[in-house]
Design a protein around this motif. Structure first.
Motif, PDB file in Angstrom:
ATOM      1  N   THR A  71       0.639  -1.383  -0.022  1.00 27.50           N
ATOM      2  CA  THR A  71      -0.111  -0.023  -0.130  1.00 27.50           C
ATOM      3  C   THR A  71       0.809   1.220  -0.132  1.00 27.50           C
ATOM      4  O   THR A  71       0.391   2.307  -0.718  1.00 27.50           O
ATOM      5  CB  THR A  71      -0.849  -0.198   1.099  1.00 27.50           C
ATOM      6  N   LYS A  72       1.809   1.519   0.613  1.00 29.36           N
ATOM      7  CA  LYS A  72       2.493   2.472   0.774  1.00 29.36           C
ATOM      8  C   LYS A  72       3.294   2.951  -0.339  1.00 29.36           C
ATOM      9  O   LYS A  72       3.501   4.253  -0.458  1.00 29.36           O
ATOM     10  CB  LYS A  72       3.840   2.337   2.103  1.00 29.36           C
ATOM     11  N   ALA A  73       3.330   2.074  -1.554  1.00 36.28           N
ATOM     12  CA  ALA A  73       3.859   2.795  -2.806  1.00 36.28           C
ATOM     13  C   ALA A  73       2.945   4.034  -3.291  1.00 36.28           C
ATOM     14  O   ALA A  73       3.474   4.821  -3.865  1.00 36.28           O
ATOM     15  CB  ALA A  73       3.901   1.703  -3.809  1.00 36.28           C
ATOM     16  N   GLY A  75      14.282  -5.662   0.056  1.00 34.11           N
ATOM     17  CA  GLY A  75      14.542  -4.088  -0.669  1.00 34.11           C
ATOM     18  C   GLY A  75      13.992  -4.054  -1.758  1.00 34.11           C
ATOM     19  O   GLY A  75      13.595  -4.991  -2.650  1.00 34.11           O
ATOM     20  N   SER A  76      14.301  -2.676  -2.449  1.00 33.50           N
ATOM     21  CA  SER A  76      13.658  -2.373  -3.527  1.00 33.50           C
ATOM     22  C   SER A  76      14.397  -2.259  -4.635  1.00 33.50           C
ATOM     23  O   SER A  76      15.629  -2.385  -4.277  1.00 33.50           O
ATOM     24  CB  SER A  76      13.095  -0.837  -3.441  1.00 33.50           C
ATOM     25  N   GLY A  77      14.278  -2.750  -5.518  1.00 28.99           N
ATOM     26  CA  GLY A  77      14.977  -2.486  -6.813  1.00 28.99           C
ATOM     27  C   GLY A  77      15.845  -3.814  -7.199  1.00 28.99           C
ATOM     28  O   GLY A  77      17.150  -3.911  -7.642  1.00 28.99           O
ATOM     29  N   PHE A 129       3.537 -12.721  -2.203  1.00 27.14           N
ATOM     30  CA  PHE A 129       4.574 -11.573  -2.726  1.00 27.14           C
ATOM     31  C   PHE A 129       3.845 -10.187  -2.152  1.00 27.14           C
ATOM     32  O   PHE A 129       2.573 -10.098  -2.134  1.00 27.14           O
ATOM     33  CB  PHE A 129       4.734 -11.582  -4.146  1.00 27.14           C
ATOM     34  N   GLU A 130       4.629  -9.265  -2.207  1.00 29.85           N
ATOM     35  CA  GLU A 130       4.155  -7.956  -1.889  1.00 29.85           C
ATOM     36  C   GLU A 130       4.774  -6.980  -2.790  1.00 29.85           C
ATOM     37  O   GLU A 130       5.302  -6.129  -2.236  1.00 29.85           O
ATOM     38  CB  GLU A 130       4.675  -7.344  -0.385  1.00 29.85           C
ATOM     39  N   PRO A 131       4.591  -7.196  -4.078  1.00 32.15           N
ATOM     40  CA  PRO A 131       4.812  -6.143  -4.929  1.00 32.15           C
ATOM     41  C   PRO A 131       4.337  -4.737  -4.736  1.00 32.15           C
ATOM     42  O   PRO A 131       3.087  -4.596  -4.474  1.00 32.15           O
ATOM     43  CB  PRO A 131       4.519  -6.536  -6.338  1.00 32.15           C
TER      44      PRO A 131
HETATM   45  C1  LIG Z   1       7.710  -1.494   0.925  1.00 32.50           C
HETATM   46  C2  LIG Z   1       7.448  -2.850   0.974  1.00 32.50           C
HETATM   47  C3  LIG Z   1       7.172  -3.730  -0.021  1.00 32.50           C
HETATM   48  C4  LIG Z   1       7.205  -3.422  -1.281  1.00 32.50           C
HETATM   49  O1  LIG Z   1       8.170  -3.159  -1.993  1.00 32.50           O
HETATM   50  P1  LIG Z   1       8.559  -2.470  -3.731  1.00 32.50           P
HETATM   51  O2  LIG Z   1       9.967  -2.398  -3.780  1.00 32.50           O
HETATM   52  O3  LIG Z   1       7.629  -1.542  -3.816  1.00 32.50           O
HETATM   53  O4  LIG Z   1       7.956  -3.573  -4.307  1.00 32.50           O
HETATM   54  C5  LIG Z   1       6.813  -4.868   0.314  1.00 32.50           C
HETATM   55  N1  LIG Z   1       6.905  -5.410   1.500  1.00 32.50           N
HETATM   56  C6  LIG Z   1       7.252  -4.687   2.794  1.00 32.50           C
HETATM   57  C7  LIG Z   1       7.077  -5.152   3.877  1.00 32.50           C
HETATM   58  C8  LIG Z   1       7.505  -3.337   2.356  1.00 32.50           C
HETATM   59  O5  LIG Z   1       7.698  -2.632   3.414  1.00 32.50           O
END
Ligand SMILES: *Cc1c(COP(=O)(O)O)cnc(C)c1O
Length: 403
Positions: free
Chosen positions: A48-50, A184-186, A258-260
């Protein structure tokens, strides 16, 4: 997205403006889903935070997505968007026991990322299943600022503390029903991801009552032409095969989670800002725009690249510009960037402005946050109004001290 259409939107809604292409979100979601069509149970928990606009959350809900939240406020947003509490997971970092308890009271699934709270929670609520967030201690992600799985990262329970987790589980009688990592991202290299996955599999074997394994997010998308991106199709194929093997070995049909965040929404976003002034200074030509890091902070905070197109003059000859904002601090979006000739009043379009763009916006310098528009099948929907002076004054209390 069509430049003419974008310009017409800045005429209709004014700039600066965020515009999201809903169809891109839909297609990225389906790509992700398809990449894992070989596993029995896939759960996509959108981060959600994205991009947390309620209309975007509703769009994802209608696609069948679940959501992952990092604050109790995001959970409330998700509930407001219509998600069932069972479709929401809570993966906070370093929050209070009380905040976790409020999430549980709402019926949300929880992830705990430290032994101390795990023990306190398990002692008080032995009947509530808990997923544990593991720090696999691998270096992943584009750079140290966005990598959250390395040795010194604050996130997760160290993979060296599994014996302690098991002891807490036994002592309290609580149930660990999932293991989680988000490194992490990326993430680019499928092998780096798989390396983390193997660590998680090894840990998963230590727990007998799992329902799922959650591999987090961090999939990379292209920020410029020829920029390497996670090959989700290849990743899905390899990962599904390995996951199915593991599931069989474990003796139970587990769900893969997954949490994209970025993968689903980054490319959908366009940030549009008007050029206030083109100013020559010695060697450098500055394009000063009607915005700043109060609206898009990624270039300044992470050193991120955002492709910039002068959509008012896209076919003109390119020159070198340093694109800067109006904030009274270091506020540079791009340095010595080749962009087609910029004139006062032109609209610049910042690409990949869907993820971590509006959600990181602030009111610094007492500026209004921009409006947001969602596009779907050629129709534009205003999904957030531009702020006004009322928003700036909201919650402020005027006190007069007589001197
Ligand atoms: C921010 C976050 C994500 C998402 O990361 P992306 O790089 O945007 O895919 C997934 N899981 C957790 C726990 C996060 O804090």
């Amino acid at each position: 997205m069509d430049n003419k259409l974008l310009i017409s939107l800045t005429e209709k809604y004014k700039a600066p403006l965020y515009v999201y292409d809903a169809e891109k979100i839909v297609s990225q979601y389906k790509r992700f889903e398809n990449a894992f069509n070989q596993v029995k149970s896939l759960k996509i928990n959108y981060a959600t935070k994205a991009l947390s606009n309620i209309s975007i959350l509703k769009l994802l809900k209608s696609l069948g997505s679940n959501i992952d939240c990092v604050s109790i406020q995001e959970i409330h947003l998700g509930l407001k968007a219509g998600f069932n509490p069972k479709q929401i997971s809570f993966t906070p970092s370093g929050v209070s026991l009380e905040e976790i308890e409020s999430a549980v009271a709402l019926g949300v699934k929880i992830n705990i990322d430290n032994l101390e709270i795990l023990k306190q929670f398990g002692t008080k609520h032995p009947k509530v299943p808990v997923c544990i967030r593991i720090n696999p201690h691998i270096m992943a992600g584009g750079n140290k600022k966005i990598s959250v799985g390395h040795t010194k990262s604050k996130f997760g329970i160290s993979k060296y503390f599994i014996a302690q987790v098991k002891e807490i589980e036994k002592e309290t009688g609580m149930l660990i029903n999932g293991v989680h990592m988000h490194t992490g991202s990326g993430i680019l290299d499928v092998n780096v991801f798989l390396q983390g996955a193997e660590i998680l599999f090894k840990i998963a074997k230590e727990f007998e009552n799992l329902d799922f394994i959650d591999f987090g997010g961090g999939f990379k998308v292209a920020y410029k032409e020829n920029d390497p991106a996670t090959n989700i199709e290849e990743f899905g194929k390899i990962m599904s095969k390995r996951f199915n093997e593991f599931s069989k070995d474990y003796g139970k049909e587990l769900s893969i989670v997954f949490e994209p965040g970025k993968f689903l929404v980054s490319e959908s976003g366009n940030f549009l800002a008007k050029v206030n002034v083109v100013k020559k200074s010695n060697e450098t030509v500055f394009a000063g725009i009607d915005s700043g890091f109060n609206h898009l902070i990624r270039p300044m905070y992470y050193g991120s690249y955002h492709h910039i197109v002068n959509i008012s003059n896209a076919l003109a000859k390119e020159n070198k510009y340093t694109v800067v904002g109006y904030i009274c601090e270091n506020d540079t979006f791009a340095e010595d960037r080749m962009i087609s000739t910029i004139r006062q009043g032109d609209i610049l379009c910042f690409k990949n402005a869907g993820a971590y763009a509006f959600t990181m916006a602030s009111n610094y310098n007492s500026r209004f946050r921009p409006a947001e528009v969602m596009l779907y099948q050629g129709k534009d929907y205003l999904i957030r109004e531009r702020e006004t002076m009322e928003d700036i004054l909201n919650k402020q209390i005027e006190v007069n001290i007589d001197l």
